[in-house]
Design a protein around this motif. Sequence first.
Motif, mmCIF file in Angstrom:
data_model
loop_
_atom_site.group_PDB
_atom_site.id
_atom_site.type_symbol
_atom_site.label_atom_id
_atom_site.label_comp_id
_atom_site.label_asym_id
_atom_site.label_seq_id
_atom_site.Cartn_x
_atom_site.Cartn_y
_atom_site.Cartn_z
ATOM 1 N N CYS A 92 -7.403 -2.017 0.056
ATOM 2 C CA CYS A 92 -7.662 -1.453 1.458
ATOM 3 C C CYS A 92 -8.589 -0.562 1.539
ATOM 4 O O CYS A 92 -8.687 0.331 0.570
ATOM 5 N N ARG A 96 -4.495 0.401 7.580
ATOM 6 C CA ARG A 96 -3.128 0.050 6.949
ATOM 7 C C ARG A 96 -3.119 -1.541 7.040
ATOM 8 O O ARG A 96 -3.156 -1.955 8.062
ATOM 9 N N VAL A 97 -2.668 -2.192 6.055
ATOM 10 C CA VAL A 97 -2.562 -3.690 6.001
ATOM 11 C C VAL A 97 -1.424 -4.114 5.406
ATOM 12 O O VAL A 97 -0.897 -3.182 4.519
ATOM 13 N N ASN A 130 -2.593 1.037 1.844
ATOM 14 C CA ASN A 130 -3.277 2.152 2.632
ATOM 15 C C ASN A 130 -4.596 2.254 1.845
ATOM 16 O O ASN A 130 -4.879 1.744 0.904
ATOM 17 N N GLN A 134 -4.264 -1.483 -3.828
ATOM 18 C CA GLN A 134 -4.846 -2.879 -3.998
ATOM 19 C C GLN A 134 -3.512 -3.602 -4.519
ATOM 20 O O GLN A 134 -2.492 -3.170 -5.047
ATOM 21 N N ALA A 152 -7.775 -2.688 10.231
ATOM 22 C CA ALA A 152 -7.783 -2.541 8.838
ATOM 23 C C ALA A 152 -8.997 -3.523 8.468
ATOM 24 O O ALA A 152 -9.652 -4.314 9.079
ATOM 25 N N VAL A 154 -10.197 -4.927 4.567
ATOM 26 C CA VAL A 154 -9.761 -5.224 3.233
ATOM 27 C C VAL A 154 -10.964 -5.875 2.414
ATOM 28 O O VAL A 154 -11.557 -6.677 2.892
#
Length: 181
Positions: A92, A96-97, A130, A134, A152, A154
Motif C-alpha cells: 500500500c 487504505r486497501v 495501510n 504489504q 488507495a 497499491v
Amino acid sequence: MISKLKHNEFARKTLDYFKKANIVLTEDEQNKIEIADFGLDDIENTGLQLITYINTERVCAKELVLFPNQTCPEHRHPDRNGLPGKEETFRCRYGRVYLYVSGDPAANPFCKPPAGSEEYFTVWHEVVLNPGEQYTILPNTLHWFQAGGEGAIVSEFSTKSHDESDIFTDVRIKRIPVIEN
C-alpha cells in the motif's frame, strides 16, 4: 465496454491520485494508463485503474489505483503451461486497501461487495493494508480487494502477469478492457 469519454475521465482522475501520492509517471506511462471496467458497466463500484511498468518473462511491476470504495472483483491466477500462476506482493502506497483472501473469515468484514454481485464473493479473510504495509498472495489463491473511503494506491510486484488468464468467480467479467469510440 467503456466509452472513450469515460476512459479519459478516469485516466485524468488516476493521474490526480498519483500526484497526491507523489508518484511520478513519464508522459509515455501517463498515456498507457489502463482503465479496467471488467465488462460490467459499473466502474465506479467494480473497477481498477493501473499502469504496468514492466512485465517480462520473470517479473512484473504495476501501480494499482482504486477510487473510494472501488472493488477489484474476486479472482485467482491459475497455473499456466505447467508453470505456477502469478505470485504477487501488494504494498500500500496511499490510502487504505482491504484485501480478502482464503482463510478464517473476518467476524465483521469492513467491506461489502458491490450491490448485485454479492454471490460472486466467497473469501472473507480480511487483511488491512495501510501505507508501507504489504502482503504476498500465493499462486492460485482466490482474492479480491476494495479501497477505503479516500481511495488507495497499491504497488504490485509479481512474477509474470497474464491478465487474460485470470479466473474470476463472477462469470460475467471480461478482464481485458474494450474501449468504445
